[in-house]
Structure formats: C-alpha cells, structure tokens
Design an enzyme around this catalytic site. Structure first.
Site, short mmCIF file in Angstrom:
data_model
loop_
_atom_site.label_atom_id
_atom_site.label_comp_id
_atom_site.label_asym_id
_atom_site.label_seq_id
_atom_site.Cartn_x
_atom_site.Cartn_y
_atom_site.Cartn_z
N SER A 142 -16.20 0.11 3.02
CA SER A 142 -16.63 1.61 2.53
C SER A 142 -15.47 2.36 2.58
O SER A 142 -14.83 2.42 3.61
CB SER A 142 -17.92 2.28 3.28
OG SER A 142 -18.03 3.47 2.90
N TYR A 155 -23.25 4.78 9.92
CA TYR A 155 -22.76 3.99 8.94
C TYR A 155 -21.39 3.61 8.87
O TYR A 155 -21.01 2.39 8.88
CB TYR A 155 -23.25 4.45 7.70
CG TYR A 155 -22.91 3.74 6.58
CD1 TYR A 155 -23.92 2.95 5.88
CD2 TYR A 155 -21.69 4.24 5.74
CE1 TYR A 155 -23.63 2.28 4.53
CE2 TYR A 155 -21.55 3.63 4.64
CZ TYR A 155 -22.31 2.49 3.90
OH TYR A 155 -22.08 2.05 2.69
N1 LIG Z 1 -23.16 2.78 -3.41
C1 LIG Z 1 -22.38 3.24 -2.76
O1 LIG Z 1 -21.96 4.43 -2.79
C2 LIG Z 1 -21.52 2.22 -1.80
C3 LIG Z 1 -20.29 2.68 -1.16
C4 LIG Z 1 -19.66 1.69 -0.23
C5 LIG Z 1 -20.06 0.58 0.13
N2 LIG Z 1 -21.46 0.37 -0.08
C6 LIG Z 1 -21.95 -0.80 0.34
O2 LIG Z 1 -22.36 -1.73 -0.86
C7 LIG Z 1 -23.50 -2.50 -0.32
C8 LIG Z 1 -24.55 -2.73 -1.35
O3 LIG Z 1 -25.01 -1.40 -1.24
P1 LIG Z 1 -25.74 -0.93 -2.90
O4 LIG Z 1 -25.05 0.69 -2.87
O5 LIG Z 1 -25.62 -1.81 -3.88
O6 LIG Z 1 -26.96 -0.45 -2.02
P2 LIG Z 1 -28.70 -0.82 -2.82
O7 LIG Z 1 -28.64 -0.51 -4.33
O8 LIG Z 1 -29.69 -0.17 -2.18
O9 LIG Z 1 -28.98 -2.44 -2.70
C9 LIG Z 1 -29.03 -3.03 -1.53
C10 LIG Z 1 -29.24 -4.39 -1.43
O10 LIG Z 1 -28.98 -4.95 0.00
C11 LIG Z 1 -30.33 -5.52 0.37
N3 LIG Z 1 -30.92 -5.29 1.65
C12 LIG Z 1 -30.90 -3.99 2.18
N4 LIG Z 1 -31.22 -4.35 3.58
C13 LIG Z 1 -31.13 -5.58 3.77
C14 LIG Z 1 -31.42 -6.46 4.79
N5 LIG Z 1 -31.96 -6.13 5.94
N6 LIG Z 1 -31.46 -7.83 4.72
C15 LIG Z 1 -31.02 -8.30 3.38
N7 LIG Z 1 -30.73 -7.63 2.54
C16 LIG Z 1 -30.82 -6.17 2.48
C17 LIG Z 1 -31.29 -4.93 -0.58
O11 LIG Z 1 -32.30 -5.93 -0.84
P3 LIG Z 1 -33.85 -5.82 -1.33
O12 LIG Z 1 -33.78 -4.51 -2.30
O13 LIG Z 1 -34.31 -6.91 -1.95
O14 LIG Z 1 -34.73 -5.32 -0.28
C18 LIG Z 1 -30.58 -4.74 -2.13
O15 LIG Z 1 -30.30 -5.94 -2.75
C19 LIG Z 1 -23.80 -2.07 0.86
O16 LIG Z 1 -23.29 -2.80 1.99
C20 LIG Z 1 -23.33 -0.54 1.21
O17 LIG Z 1 -23.23 -0.31 2.23
C21 LIG Z 1 -22.28 1.37 -0.85
#
Ligand SMILES: NC(=O)c1ccc[n+]([C@@H]2O[C@H](COP(=O)([O-])OP(=O)(O)OC[C@H]3O[C@@H](n4cnc5c(N)ncnc54)[C@H](OP(=O)(O)O)[C@@H]3O)[C@@H](O)[C@H]2O)c1
Length: 247
Positions: A142, A155
C-alpha cells in the site's frame, strides 16, 4: 498452462487481477471468503470469455485451515489442468479498519495483523513446496507505508511488514527460482472499508500527479504482468501503482 492463486478475488482489486490473469492465458484459482456468489459469477464470466478459473473458499485469518486449503489447491490443479505445480500467488485478500492510534482497539489491531501479515506469511509457507522454478509471488502492499494519513497506522504498519517480508521471501526463495515483489497501490476505488470518503478522494486527486483516484484495472494489469515472464528479472521490488501520489 500456468496455474496461479489470487486471494480475495471475489471483489475489488483481486477480482480484476483474476480476470487479467485469465485474459493472459493463466489458469486461476480465485479465493473468496463471504462472496461465494460473486466468486462463482467471476468463474463463469472468465469461462464465457474463453478462460479457465475455479473458486475456492479461504479465510486468510484462519492459519489452521491452510494445510487443507493446500490439499484442495493440489486436487483442483491436477484435476482441472493436469498441473502438479503452481506458477504464482497473489497475496491480495485484505480489509480496512481505520481509526486514530489513540482509540484503536486491540481486537481490531489483531484482526488486521492476521489478515495482512500473518496470513500471507503462513499461506505462502504452506504453498511453498508447490511452486515451480520461475514462479512469481506478488504481495499487495500500500502507498500508506510511504505517505502517512491519520487513522491508518495499524493497517500501514502491517502492510509495511508485508513489504519487508517480500524482500526476505525473495532472498530465501531465490535459490528455488521463485521471485517475490510488492505491488503497492494508491487509493483505488473499491468497497474496502466502505469505499473512499469524499474528502479523502478530493485530497488524493489534488496530490496525485495524474489527478485522479485509481481504478481496479490500473492495478490488475501490473500484477498479472509480474506473474508472467516479461518481468522475470524483477525481484524483491516495491512497485507503487498510484498515478504519482505525493511525489
Ligand atoms: N482499495 C484501495 O485503495 C487499496 C489501496 C492499497 C492497497 N489495497 C489492498 O488491496 C487488497 C484488496 O483490497 P480491495 O480494495 O480490493 O478490497 P475489497 O474490494 O474490500 O475486497 C477485499 C477482498 O478480500 C477478501 N477478504 C477480506 N478479508 C478476508 C479474509 N480474512 N480472508 C480471505 N479473504 C478476505 C474479500 O473477500 P469476501 O468479500 O469474499 O469476504 C474480498 O474479495 C487489500 O489487501 C487492500 O489492503 C487496497
């Protein structure tokens, strides 16, 4: 056919990565936790466009389930694609949890630790014997590890731990021909922690050289490329995918 695993592929960035991998001809094991229907729809969508995917349940906070998950992966890879080895893993699954240090609760702290650092560590350890030479592991970090925002401390600290772990994995797995990199997205439009608050979005637009918040497709192609051979000499790197955030 290269077989790759993308964790947290039911929604958001992981879903887009799974699609991008399938488009590039990889066989994808897409994991979900609560989003079984979303994951099933993804598998169908990939199949309709000529790709190959299978969905498996995985909670990355439940390390005691990893051995059984590894067996399921072995069975699926063998049955669906006659594959005895994996070509890649994307440690993407994650959740938000944003509150200032002064009031951040211990249970919420432990939950973030399990999902963002402990889970990827032990999942990768469990799957390690299955990776072929030439495999690629991508840990999703991140931009918050480089730029501090109020409320993001635990985080960001665990993402920072994951980014450090990337370099250690690269060091220890190098002799097996496995490379490991971090992709560190900036703010990406997903439903993580309920989505991006309006005032945060305005700040991101102002402080990003390309002047906007990222979309999942901005990250997915980079990750899918890293799993392929074009980037075979890129190892132990943190690649920020943020459109130039706070430069
Ligand atoms: N969005 C941002 O701005 C951003 C920026 C930097 C990094 N990231 C990172 O990118 C990654 C994806 O984030 P996103 O933004 O795509 O989030 P998201 O849309 O909320 O999707 C999160 C995904 O992770 C899964 N998940 C959550 N908790 C879990 C657990 N305990 N075990 C297994 N699966 C789990 C969810 O599965 P279910 O829905 O099936 O429960 C979902 O598929 C994360 O690591 C996040 O920290 C995001």
């Amino acid at each position: 056919m290269q077989t790759v695993i993308v964790t947290g592929a039911s929604r958001g960035i992981g879903r887009a990565i799974a699609r991008a991998c399938a488009t590039r001809g990889m066989a994808v094991i897409a994991t979900y936790r609560t989003g079984a229907a979303d994951a099933a729809a993804l598998v169908e969508e990939i199949a309709t466009s000529g790709g190959q995917a299978e969905a498996l349940y995985l909670d990355v906070a439940q390390t005691d389930s990893f051995a059984a998950f590894g067996e399921q992966v072995r069975a699926v890879a063998s049955r669906r694609w006659s594959a005895s080895a994996l070509a890649g893993l994307v440690n993407n699954a994650g959740e938000g949890g944003f509150e200032p240090i002064e009031t951040f609760g211990e249970d919420a702290f432990d939950a973030l630790y399990r999902v963002h650092l402990k889970g990827p560590f032990f999942l990768t350890q469990t799957l390690l014997p299955m990776f072929a030479r030439g495999s690629s592991i991508v840990n999703i970090g991140s931009a918050t590890t480089r730029v501090a925002s109020v409320g993001v401390a635990p985080y960001a600290a665990f993402k920072g731990g994951l980014e450090t772990l990337t370099r250690y994995m690269a060091k220890e797995f190098g002799p097996r021909g496995i490379r490991v990199n971090t992709v560190a997205p900036g703010a990406i439009r997903t439903n993580l922690a309920g989505g991006i608050p309006e005032e945060f979005e305005v700040m991101v637009e102002r402080e990003t050289a390309l002047g906007r918040v990222g979309e999942v497709g901005d990250v997915a192609g980079v990750v899918a490329s890293l799993l392929g051979t074009d980037w075979a000499w890129v190892n132990a790197q943190r690649i920020e995918v943020s459109g130039g955030y706070f430069i």
